[in-house]
Design a protein around this motif. Structure first.
Motif, PDB file in Angstrom:
ATOM      1  N   ARG A 134      -8.942   3.759   0.724  1.00  0.00           N
ATOM      2  CA  ARG A 134      -8.638   4.790   1.707  1.00  0.00           C
ATOM      3  C   ARG A 134      -8.157   4.124   2.980  1.00  0.00           C
ATOM      4  O   ARG A 134      -8.649   3.083   3.380  1.00  0.00           O
ATOM      5  CB  ARG A 134      -9.887   5.629   1.995  1.00  0.00           C
ATOM      6  N   GLY A 135      -7.169   4.748   3.617  1.00  0.00           N
ATOM      7  CA  GLY A 135      -6.591   4.203   4.834  1.00  0.00           C
ATOM      8  C   GLY A 135      -7.486   4.402   6.040  1.00  0.00           C
ATOM      9  O   GLY A 135      -8.597   4.926   5.944  1.00  0.00           O
ATOM     10  N   ARG A 136      -6.977   4.003   7.192  1.00  0.00           N
ATOM     11  CA  ARG A 136      -7.720   4.172   8.432  1.00  0.00           C
ATOM     12  C   ARG A 136      -7.809   5.647   8.806  1.00  0.00           C
ATOM     13  O   ARG A 136      -6.955   6.439   8.453  1.00  0.00           O
ATOM     14  CB  ARG A 136      -7.027   3.409   9.545  1.00  0.00           C
ATOM     15  N   LYS A 137      -8.851   5.981   9.545  1.00  0.00           N
ATOM     16  CA  LYS A 137      -9.047   7.370   9.941  1.00  0.00           C
ATOM     17  C   LYS A 137      -8.091   7.738  11.071  1.00  0.00           C
ATOM     18  O   LYS A 137      -7.923   6.984  12.025  1.00  0.00           O
ATOM     19  CB  LYS A 137     -10.484   7.612  10.383  1.00  0.00           C
ATOM     20  N   VAL A 138      -7.470   8.899  10.916  1.00  0.00           N
ATOM     21  CA  VAL A 138      -6.594   9.445  11.941  1.00  0.00           C
ATOM     22  C   VAL A 138      -7.303  10.648  12.532  1.00  0.00           C
ATOM     23  O   VAL A 138      -7.686  11.565  11.807  1.00  0.00           O
ATOM     24  CB  VAL A 138      -5.229   9.870  11.347  1.00  0.00           C
ATOM     25  N   ASP A 183       0.859  -1.179   0.000  1.00  0.00           N
ATOM     26  CA  ASP A 183       0.000   0.000   0.000  1.00  0.00           C
ATOM     27  C   ASP A 183       0.894   1.228   0.000  1.00  0.00           C
ATOM     28  O   ASP A 183       1.688   1.425   0.917  1.00  0.00           O
ATOM     29  CB  ASP A 183      -0.907   0.008   1.230  1.00  0.00           C
ATOM     30  N   ARG A 188      -8.372  10.716   6.277  1.00  0.00           N
ATOM     31  CA  ARG A 188      -8.182   9.383   5.701  1.00  0.00           C
ATOM     32  C   ARG A 188      -7.323   9.531   4.466  1.00  0.00           C
ATOM     33  O   ARG A 188      -7.665  10.251   3.537  1.00  0.00           O
ATOM     34  CB  ARG A 188      -9.521   8.745   5.335  1.00  0.00           C
ATOM     35  N   GLN A 189      -6.195   8.839   4.440  1.00  0.00           N
ATOM     36  CA  GLN A 189      -5.250   8.947   3.340  1.00  0.00           C
ATOM     37  C   GLN A 189      -5.704   8.086   2.168  1.00  0.00           C
ATOM     38  O   GLN A 189      -6.109   6.939   2.347  1.00  0.00           O
ATOM     39  CB  GLN A 189      -3.858   8.491   3.809  1.00  0.00           C
ATOM     40  N   GLY A 218     -10.600  14.859  11.361  1.00  0.00           N
ATOM     41  CA  GLY A 218     -10.213  13.518  10.941  1.00  0.00           C
ATOM     42  C   GLY A 218      -9.599  13.559   9.558  1.00  0.00           C
ATOM     43  O   GLY A 218      -9.821  14.487   8.784  1.00  0.00           O
TER      44      GLY A 218
END
Length: 128
Positions: A69-73, A22, A91-92, A89
């Motif tokens: 989309r990645g996990r939410k930060v 990824d 999301r990458q 928030g």
């Protein structure tokens, strides 16, 4: 074991043929071929090529599997005693890339192993 260290999306990544990674979003369609020229290091079963900064003639070829989309930060900012709070928030956007081969000076030094389907065993029938 054959592997390479590449640079993509401002990050350095150790990649091997036949595995997926990824990485930062690449603006290409799914199932499209991608060639990465920023190869910093190549190891071919102990034969090492180190770039200064890049290895001349080395490329890594891969196939884009999908975009996701990645996990939410969560970013939470608070100033105590001031009643100031901000919650944001992020999301990458990422691309899943399957590494097909590692090339050095036009020759393939590491390639993805093709999965072969086993042929059915032939059994002799006894007719009486």
């Amino acid at each position: 074991m054959t592997y390479a260290i590449i640079e993509t999306g401002g990050k350095q990544l150790r990649v091997e043929p036949g595995r997926f990674y990824d990485i930062e979003l690449l603006h290409v369609e799914e199932n499209a071929e991608v060639t990465i020229d920023k190869v910093l290091f190549v190891n071919n079963d102990g034969d090492v090529s180190i770039g200064q900064p890049l290895v001349a003639g080395a490329t890594v070829k891969g196939t884009v599997m999908r975009h996701l989309r990645g996990r939410k930060v969560l970013v939470y900012k608070m100033k105590p005693k001031k009643k100031t709070r901000k919650k944001r928030g992020h999301r990458q956007e990422i691309t899943r890339l399957m590494i097909d081969s590692i090339d050095l000076n036009g020759t393939v030094i590491g390639a993805k192993k093709e999965e072969s389907t086993p042929e059915p065993a032939v059994t002799a029938e006894v007719v009486e």
